[in-house]
Write a protein that holds these residues in place. Structure first.
Motif, PDB file in Angstrom:
ATOM      1  N   SER A 120      -0.211   0.563 -20.155  1.00 38.07           N
ATOM      2  CA  SER A 120      -0.680  -0.656 -20.807  1.00 38.07           C
ATOM      3  C   SER A 120      -0.551  -1.902 -19.954  1.00 38.07           C
ATOM      4  O   SER A 120      -1.455  -2.742 -19.937  1.00 38.07           O
ATOM      5  CB  SER A 120       0.071  -0.853 -22.132  1.00 38.07           C
ATOM      6  OG  SER A 120       1.476  -0.886 -21.899  1.00 38.07           O
ATOM      7  N   THR A 121       0.561  -2.039 -19.252  1.00 36.19           N
ATOM      8  CA  THR A 121       0.852  -3.263 -18.507  1.00 36.19           C
ATOM      9  C   THR A 121       1.331  -2.927 -17.100  1.00 36.19           C
ATOM     10  O   THR A 121       1.705  -1.776 -16.824  1.00 36.19           O
ATOM     11  CB  THR A 121       1.955  -4.064 -19.210  1.00 36.19           C
ATOM     12  OG1 THR A 121       3.175  -3.292 -19.181  1.00 36.19           O
ATOM     13  CG2 THR A 121       1.570  -4.384 -20.658  1.00 36.19           C
ATOM     14  N   PRO A 122       1.371  -3.921 -16.192  1.00 43.03           N
ATOM     15  CA  PRO A 122       1.933  -3.649 -14.866  1.00 43.03           C
ATOM     16  C   PRO A 122       3.352  -3.100 -14.917  1.00 43.03           C
ATOM     17  O   PRO A 122       3.697  -2.193 -14.149  1.00 43.03           O
ATOM     18  CB  PRO A 122       1.879  -5.025 -14.186  1.00 43.03           C
ATOM     19  CG  PRO A 122       0.698  -5.687 -14.813  1.00 43.03           C
ATOM     20  CD  PRO A 122       0.738  -5.260 -16.251  1.00 43.03           C
ATOM     21  N   VAL A 141      -1.226  11.350  -2.455  1.00 41.51           N
ATOM     22  CA  VAL A 141      -1.538   9.939  -2.277  1.00 41.51           C
ATOM     23  C   VAL A 141      -1.564   9.289  -3.650  1.00 41.51           C
ATOM     24  O   VAL A 141      -2.324   9.709  -4.529  1.00 41.51           O
ATOM     25  CB  VAL A 141      -2.884   9.739  -1.549  1.00 41.51           C
ATOM     26  CG1 VAL A 141      -3.314   8.279  -1.603  1.00 41.51           C
ATOM     27  CG2 VAL A 141      -2.783  10.206  -0.101  1.00 41.51           C
ATOM     28  N   TRP A 142      -0.702   8.311  -3.829  1.00 41.16           N
ATOM     29  CA  TRP A 142      -0.617   7.584  -5.089  1.00 41.16           C
ATOM     30  C   TRP A 142      -1.048   6.146  -4.855  1.00 41.16           C
ATOM     31  O   TRP A 142      -0.381   5.394  -4.138  1.00 41.16           O
ATOM     32  CB  TRP A 142       0.809   7.604  -5.631  1.00 41.16           C
ATOM     33  CG  TRP A 142       1.261   8.944  -6.138  1.00 41.16           C
ATOM     34  CD1 TRP A 142       0.541  10.098  -6.209  1.00 41.16           C
ATOM     35  CD2 TRP A 142       2.562   9.259  -6.649  1.00 41.16           C
ATOM     36  NE1 TRP A 142       1.304  11.115  -6.730  1.00 41.16           N
ATOM     37  CE2 TRP A 142       2.546  10.630  -7.018  1.00 41.16           C
ATOM     38  CE3 TRP A 142       3.715   8.528  -6.831  1.00 41.16           C
ATOM     39  CZ2 TRP A 142       3.661  11.282  -7.552  1.00 41.16           C
ATOM     40  CZ3 TRP A 142       4.828   9.165  -7.366  1.00 41.16           C
ATOM     41  CH2 TRP A 142       4.803  10.523  -7.725  1.00 41.16           C
ATOM     42  N   LEU A 143      -2.168   5.757  -5.460  1.00 38.32           N
ATOM     43  CA  LEU A 143      -2.670   4.399  -5.352  1.00 38.32           C
ATOM     44  C   LEU A 143      -2.278   3.642  -6.616  1.00 38.32           C
ATOM     45  O   LEU A 143      -2.550   4.109  -7.733  1.00 38.32           O
ATOM     46  CB  LEU A 143      -4.187   4.385  -5.158  1.00 38.32           C
ATOM     47  CG  LEU A 143      -4.678   5.162  -3.921  1.00 38.32           C
ATOM     48  CD1 LEU A 143      -5.199   6.543  -4.309  1.00 38.32           C
ATOM     49  CD2 LEU A 143      -5.766   4.383  -3.193  1.00 38.32           C
ATOM     50  N   VAL A 144      -1.605   2.525  -6.439  1.00 33.74           N
ATOM     51  CA  VAL A 144      -1.063   1.764  -7.571  1.00 33.74           C
ATOM     52  C   VAL A 144      -1.745   0.400  -7.602  1.00 33.74           C
ATOM     53  O   VAL A 144      -1.641  -0.374  -6.646  1.00 33.74           O
ATOM     54  CB  VAL A 144       0.462   1.596  -7.450  1.00 33.74           C
ATOM     55  CG1 VAL A 144       1.025   0.917  -8.686  1.00 33.74           C
ATOM     56  CG2 VAL A 144       1.145   2.956  -7.227  1.00 33.74           C
ATOM     57  N   LEU A 145      -2.447   0.109  -8.690  1.00 40.44           N
ATOM     58  CA  LEU A 145      -3.178  -1.156  -8.763  1.00 40.44           C
ATOM     59  C   LEU A 145      -3.259  -1.648 -10.190  1.00 40.44           C
ATOM     60  O   LEU A 145      -3.408  -0.856 -11.125  1.00 40.44           O
ATOM     61  CB  LEU A 145      -4.568  -1.039  -8.151  1.00 40.44           C
ATOM     62  CG  LEU A 145      -5.543   0.013  -8.691  1.00 40.44           C
ATOM     63  CD1 LEU A 145      -6.978  -0.413  -8.404  1.00 40.44           C
ATOM     64  CD2 LEU A 145      -5.300   1.375  -8.048  1.00 40.44           C
ATOM     65  N   SER A 161       3.098  -6.850  -4.823  1.00 40.04           N
ATOM     66  CA  SER A 161       3.876  -6.998  -6.061  1.00 40.04           C
ATOM     67  C   SER A 161       4.136  -5.668  -6.744  1.00 40.04           C
ATOM     68  O   SER A 161       5.252  -5.403  -7.220  1.00 40.04           O
ATOM     69  CB  SER A 161       3.150  -7.947  -7.018  1.00 40.04           C
ATOM     70  OG  SER A 161       1.855  -7.461  -7.333  1.00 40.04           O
ATOM     71  N   MET A 162       3.134  -4.774  -6.779  1.00 41.19           N
ATOM     72  CA  MET A 162       3.340  -3.499  -7.453  1.00 41.19           C
ATOM     73  C   MET A 162       4.183  -2.552  -6.613  1.00 41.19           C
ATOM     74  O   MET A 162       4.958  -1.765  -7.154  1.00 41.19           O
ATOM     75  CB  MET A 162       1.997  -2.863  -7.806  1.00 41.19           C
ATOM     76  CG  MET A 162       1.301  -3.520  -8.979  1.00 41.19           C
ATOM     77  SD  MET A 162       2.370  -3.697 -10.454  1.00 41.19           S
ATOM     78  CE  MET A 162       2.762  -1.992 -10.826  1.00 41.19           C
ATOM     79  N   CYS A 174       2.533   9.324  -0.340  1.00 36.64           N
ATOM     80  CA  CYS A 174       2.091   8.104   0.332  1.00 36.64           C
ATOM     81  C   CYS A 174       1.650   7.118  -0.743  1.00 36.64           C
ATOM     82  O   CYS A 174       0.675   7.362  -1.462  1.00 36.64           O
ATOM     83  CB  CYS A 174       0.935   8.393   1.293  1.00 36.64           C
ATOM     84  SG  CYS A 174       0.217   6.924   2.069  1.00 36.64           S
ATOM     85  N   PHE A 175       2.396   6.024  -0.865  1.00 37.88           N
ATOM     86  CA  PHE A 175       2.022   4.968  -1.800  1.00 37.88           C
ATOM     87  C   PHE A 175       1.019   4.029  -1.128  1.00 37.88           C
ATOM     88  O   PHE A 175       1.195   3.651   0.032  1.00 37.88           O
ATOM     89  CB  PHE A 175       3.249   4.133  -2.195  1.00 37.88           C
ATOM     90  CG  PHE A 175       4.224   4.840  -3.088  1.00 37.88           C
ATOM     91  CD1 PHE A 175       4.017   4.902  -4.454  1.00 37.88           C
ATOM     92  CD2 PHE A 175       5.372   5.431  -2.568  1.00 37.88           C
ATOM     93  CE1 PHE A 175       4.924   5.532  -5.298  1.00 37.88           C
ATOM     94  CE2 PHE A 175       6.289   6.062  -3.388  1.00 37.88           C
ATOM     95  CZ  PHE A 175       6.063   6.114  -4.756  1.00 37.88           C
ATOM     96  N   LEU A 176       0.010   3.635  -1.864  1.00 39.90           N
ATOM     97  CA  LEU A 176      -0.961   2.682  -1.360  1.00 39.90           C
ATOM     98  C   LEU A 176      -1.273   1.645  -2.430  1.00 39.90           C
ATOM     99  O   LEU A 176      -1.466   1.989  -3.596  1.00 39.90           O
ATOM    100  CB  LEU A 176      -2.270   3.380  -0.951  1.00 39.90           C
ATOM    101  CG  LEU A 176      -2.230   4.309   0.257  1.00 39.90           C
ATOM    102  CD1 LEU A 176      -3.555   5.053   0.389  1.00 39.90           C
ATOM    103  CD2 LEU A 176      -1.931   3.526   1.535  1.00 39.90           C
ATOM    104  N   GLY A 177      -1.314   0.397  -2.028  1.00 38.36           N
ATOM    105  CA  GLY A 177      -1.892  -0.629  -2.867  1.00 38.36           C
ATOM    106  C   GLY A 177      -3.381  -0.694  -2.585  1.00 38.36           C
ATOM    107  O   GLY A 177      -3.863  -0.148  -1.587  1.00 38.36           O
ATOM    108  N   VAL A 178      -4.113  -1.332  -3.451  1.00 40.56           N
ATOM    109  CA  VAL A 178      -5.554  -1.493  -3.277  1.00 40.56           C
ATOM    110  C   VAL A 178      -5.903  -2.959  -3.515  1.00 40.56           C
ATOM    111  O   VAL A 178      -5.551  -3.523  -4.557  1.00 40.56           O
ATOM    112  CB  VAL A 178      -6.348  -0.607  -4.252  1.00 40.56           C
ATOM    113  CG1 VAL A 178      -7.855  -0.812  -4.060  1.00 40.56           C
ATOM    114  CG2 VAL A 178      -5.995   0.864  -4.069  1.00 40.56           C
TER     115      VAL A 178
END
Length: 259
Positions: free
Chosen positions: A14-16, A202-206, A49-50, A148-152
């Protein structure tokens, strides 16, 4: 486009804050599964931030005390070429959020050289590639990351691989310098696509509505050169962890409600 989407999972919270908690939960679960039999886990972290929120949630989870951190090695998908204690530095953010709060050996934390280290930007990139090679093989001169964490970014960039720039297409080295980055600070070091995509997961967190378009393009199989996030792919699993705002343009049938 359906085939490209079918390879990727979208997990919505639901939220960051809820996204960070969900990712931290999965992270600790995977780390425990990886290390409980003495196996080493190489992890590539991200900034932003994430990235920090996920690590803080990890540090606050009581299960973090059950991990044998001596078996975990930390790396970064990219780094800003600034002073070691500069607030913009990804490694500093990661140290403050998690690494300073767990018993991970100093030798297991593989930082990119900072701008006040005495190395130039090019030397920092070369030194990072050499450090990666210490844990690789002759065929693959870098470790295979368990996660592998990635921001987008809103433009679809991952690590410091920005759209329609030459770094996106580099495949013959593990790490390279980035100059005149479209997002400050201008000088960076980044891993290349082959290194990122050799990761098991690969985990993309946005999060946020400004990421909705980039997420939609990544799921639709857009050109990697123009939308680098579209080309991010783990060998076993590729998961986009997003909040409801970022998921506003995602078709309901692409959302995994079981992961």
């Amino acid at each position: 486009m359906e085939a490209a989407s079918a390879e990727k999972r979208v997990v919505v919270a639901s939220t960051p804050a809820a996204v960070a908690a969900r990712v931290a939960d999965r992270f600790l679960t995977r780390l425990r599964a990886r290390t409980r039999n003495g196996r080493i886990a190489h992890i590539a972290l991200t900034g932003g931030s994430m990235g920090g929120a996920v690590l803080r949630a990890t540090a606050e989870d009581p299960r973090a005390a059950d991990i044998d951190w001596s078996l975990v090695h930390f790396w970064w998908g990219d780094e800003r070429f600034v002073a070691r204690e500069d607030a913009d530095r990804n490694a500093l953010q990661s140290r403050q959020a998690l690494l300073d709060h767990i018993p991970v050996p100093a030798d297991n934390v593989h930082e990119v050289a900072a701008s006040d280290s005495g190395l130039t930007l090019d030397e920092a990139a070369s030194a990072y590639a050499a450090e990666l090679a210490r844990f690789g093989t002759e065929e693959q001169p870098w470790p295979s990351f368990a996660i592998c964490f990635l921001g987008v970014g809103p433009d679809g960039h991952i690590a410091s691989l920005f759209p329609d720039r030459p770094e996106v297409g580099v495949t013959d080295i593990a790490a390279l310098p980035v100059r005149d980055s479209p997002k400050p600070p201008p000088e960076r070091v980044t891993l290349t696509r082959p290194v990122l995509n050799s990761s098991k997961r690969v985990w993309l967190v946005l999060t946020g509505a400004d990421k909705a378009s980039a997420l939609g393009l990544a799921l639709a199989g857009a050109s990697y050169a123009s939308v680098p996030a579209a080309g991010a792919k783990g060998r076993k699993r590729t998961v986009f962890f997003v909040d409801e705002a970022a998921a506003s343009e995602v078709s309901p049938d692409l959302i995994d409600r079981t992961y």
